[in-house]
Design an enzyme around this catalytic site. Structure first.
Site, PDB file in Angstrom:
ATOM      1  N   THR A   1       0.872  -1.197   0.000  1.00 13.32           N
ATOM      2  CA  THR A   1       0.000   0.000   0.000  1.00 13.32           C
ATOM      3  C   THR A   1       0.906   1.244   0.000  1.00 13.32           C
ATOM      4  O   THR A   1       1.280   1.706  -1.073  1.00 13.32           O
ATOM      5  CB  THR A   1      -0.985   0.034   1.198  1.00 13.32           C
ATOM      6  OG1 THR A   1      -0.264  -0.065   2.411  1.00 13.32           O
ATOM      7  CG2 THR A   1      -1.987  -1.100   1.092  1.00 13.32           C
TER       8      THR A   1
ATOM      9  N   LYS B   1       4.197  -6.715   3.955  1.00 12.82           N
ATOM     10  CA  LYS B   1       3.937  -5.316   3.613  1.00 12.82           C
ATOM     11  C   LYS B   1       3.685  -4.547   4.904  1.00 12.82           C
ATOM     12  O   LYS B   1       3.287  -5.117   5.929  1.00 12.82           O
ATOM     13  CB  LYS B   1       2.761  -5.158   2.637  1.00 12.82           C
ATOM     14  CG  LYS B   1       1.407  -5.584   3.125  1.00 12.82           C
ATOM     15  CD  LYS B   1       0.614  -4.603   3.951  1.00 12.82           C
ATOM     16  CE  LYS B   1       0.481  -3.241   3.331  1.00 12.82           C
ATOM     17  NZ  LYS B   1      -0.351  -2.386   4.283  1.00 12.82           N
TER      18      LYS B   1
ATOM     19  N   THR C   1      -1.304  -1.321   8.880  1.00 13.48           N
ATOM     20  CA  THR C   1      -1.422  -2.750   8.700  1.00 13.48           C
ATOM     21  C   THR C   1      -0.103  -3.370   8.322  1.00 13.48           C
ATOM     22  O   THR C   1       0.550  -2.962   7.369  1.00 13.48           O
ATOM     23  CB  THR C   1      -2.467  -3.055   7.626  1.00 13.48           C
ATOM     24  OG1 THR C   1      -3.716  -2.631   8.134  1.00 13.48           O
ATOM     25  CG2 THR C   1      -2.509  -4.532   7.339  1.00 13.48           C
TER      26      THR C   1
END
Lengths: 408, 408
Positions: free
Chosen positions: B155, B181, B192
């Protein structure tokens, strides 16, 4: 760029208290940086100090002296924290008290020393000592003396901070006036917060300490993490008794409630002023957590939100990224939190209910609130009847700039 | 601008594991954002999930499904977190499993769903479903498939993250490969973090869970606050057993130590990669706390330093403002800390001893270390024999920029 804070409010003089300032050249040039605060004999005092294990030398000395006597003088310098300075720092702090005591005619232990500024640099004791005659000569009890003192204790503050309250006791006017400095905060516990509050009420010493503890709990500790503080934080309350009223000496005294209210008002205004002048602050944000099972869990949720860099950057950007608020509520460590009962409002705009976005909520509604310079993030936990408010700022480019460049 | 991280290392394929990616248009355009990870039948799995009370819908569903079966498929989308989405979010997560199960030939509960991205927006389920045939068709087990998957789960990450280790067991090569990630971090618990690690070792299910717990404790939890996590965090470990070796099924198995070491290595490299790619990071900082009385107090001190915005901004400015480090040590809440025994080093430069500045220390020595892209803040508490390391980044203008503008 302090939010909603343009300068000092009217500061009422306090009978029995006088202040003097001088430019001692501790660090700054062309401004006062040394402050003397004097209390007429017969008063009482209380103080709350940092809980940091690495407390600064003047904090150790002030704590020690306050145990022995009611202080005659407070001696405050800006520009050097005398922290992380080991034995020499302690010796310097003691010597500064001794020098003032000699010049001012009292015992060294009747002096409380305070320092704020850069950590780890030796205190320029000679310069401080050279400033003592000037602060003694400058003593005055009027509003202008309070204002000069409010300016002289500033470090990264952009505006001076003060507050005053008055109340009537037995037909006479009693005054509570305070000044404070501090702005180095995402977390207030990481920059020195100094506050000096004085009253002409007469208050018995232990009771005065209780009053201060209560006031601090509702004000300075509501802008702090877990009551943690920097190496130098201190809040001092002097009660000169010079209003000529009988001493408040028991919890049942009706004057006590009036005094506590005035004291609370002064401390809250000073604490909020520190937040309004937060480094790089562009917003003044109230985080209100309602209907918690205990005050502690309300505070845990409120501080988790208030200290989230992601929430703070979203506030800076006026971006109602409420997922970040919700995530902060969720990780505040509450046992068995029923997320279906949690609601979140920005001012009066309902954003979250039933664990998700309110059906009527639209992005522009949240954005309109977050564009305001002052707003409230309101979380209802739906599991009790306790409420806590804390106050914080956004996180801006200027915060980074100020803290990356301070000292350099 | 990831620190010391230029791209993916060599990723060794894992027998029994295949991956597929597709551009489903969840949020991004012109890039893959949907990932399928398939494990051949007969494997075992373990996972560690966020402890956030507001856990995302896919986390709830994945946790539930993992209790029932070893997963056949992991289905991961980037761009939408499906968090704060209430009942609809849960229904969407379940439906995505069902759709994949139908197309892929398994039970819905053999699918674990994962989402990362913006919180509070409805999952674009139809687009996700439309991408399923493509990820199924794309399945492959080679290194290129791992690399595509590492990219497709990104992201705000600026670089894909992966790590591989191999070891020999009974004359055969066993592989552990992982991708991850996450970069939204001052505190990693606020963005996250997703990590997927797979091995062709055969490991009994409960033992696999223990191995993962240990590895996470030494890696991802060393870049986190109190083990707290975002609404979507997850780390999954798949053991296909396809290397054809007997199952590791007891703590005494000599192969277990080899497997744990390889797993630890992969997890540590992934965790550090997340920090190296921290939002706006210009430095990779190791905070090492030595000679504490317990591992917990070492961690408390290390995290207090690692999360101090004042320490972080000083690191960004390469300003050895060691008073900020000392203040962080002092407020970490250690009982009866004897500050005279505490020492602080920047790499090998001795800065603090006996409660103050080291007599030989000069500012330029500290500045020279802090100008490096990677350095260690080393604190010795002098009261025990435990040591803990955590990893963190500095706090730069770009951190504010990224987090103020993300989503806008």
């Amino acid at each position: 760029m302090a939010v909603g804070l343009t300068g000092l409010p009217e500061l009422y003089p306090v009978a029995g208290i006088s202040l003097g300032t001088a430019a001692a050249g501790i660090r700054y040039r062309g401004r006062d940086d040394l402050v003397l605060m004097e209390m007429a004999p017969g008063g009482t005092a209380a103080a709350v100090f940092t809980r940091n294990a690495f407390c600064a030398a003047p904090v150790s000395v002030a704590r020690e002296h306050l145990e022995l006597f009611s202080p005659r003088f407070l001696l405050i310098n800006a520009g050097n924290a005398n922290a992380g300075t080991g034995k020499q720092g302690l010796a310097d702090a003691r010597q500064s008290c001794k020098s003032l005591a000699e010049a001012g005619g009292c015992r060294p232990a009747e002096v409380l020393p305070f320092s704020t500024g850069v950590i780890g640099e030796p205190l320029p004791l000679a310069r401080l000592q050279a400033g003592i005659p000037a602060v003694l000569a400058d003593r005055a009890g009027d509003a202008a003396a309070w204002e000069r003192a409010a300016r002289a204790i500033m470090t990264t503050d952009t505006v001076p901070k003060g507050a005053s309250r008055r109340f009537e006791q037995a037909g006479r006017t009693v005054t509570v006036t305070g000044i404070a400095k501090g702005s180095g905060m995402i977390h207030p516990d990481m920059a020195t917060m100094l506050a000096y509050v004085a009253t002409d009420a007469a208050v018995e010493r232990d009771l005065l300490a209780d009053c201060l503890k209560r006031a601090v709990e509702r004000s300075f500790n509501r802008i702090s993490v877990d009551g943690d503080t920097s190496t130098n934080d201190a809040c001092v309350l002097l009660a000169s008794g010079a209003a000529g009223l009988p001493a408040i000496d028991n919890e049942g005294d009706p004057a006590l409630a009036l005094f506590q209210e005035a004291l609370d008002g002064v401390c809250l205004e000073l604490a909020q002023a520190i937040i309004r002048d937060g480094e790089g602050a562009t917003k003044f944000i109230t985080v209100r957590v309602e209907d918690g099972a205990t005050p502690e869990e309300c505070a845990a949720v409120a501080f988790t939100i208030a200290h989230s860099p992601l929430v703070k950057t979203a506030c800076f950007a006026s971006d109602p990224n409420w997922g970040r608020i919700l995530a902060a509520v969720g990780r505040a460590g509450l046992e068995a939190l029923d997320i279906a009962r949690v609601t979140i409002h920005l001012d009066d705009v309902s954003i979250v209910m039933n664990g998700g976005r309110h059906p009527d909520y639209r992005e522009e509604m949240g954005a309109a609130v977050m564009k305001l310079p002052e707003f409230t993030i309101r979380v209802n936990l739906g599991r009790g009847n306790h409420t806590t408010e804390v106050w914080t700022t956004d996180l801006s480019y200027d915060y980074v700039k100020i803290n990356a460049e301070y000292r350099s």
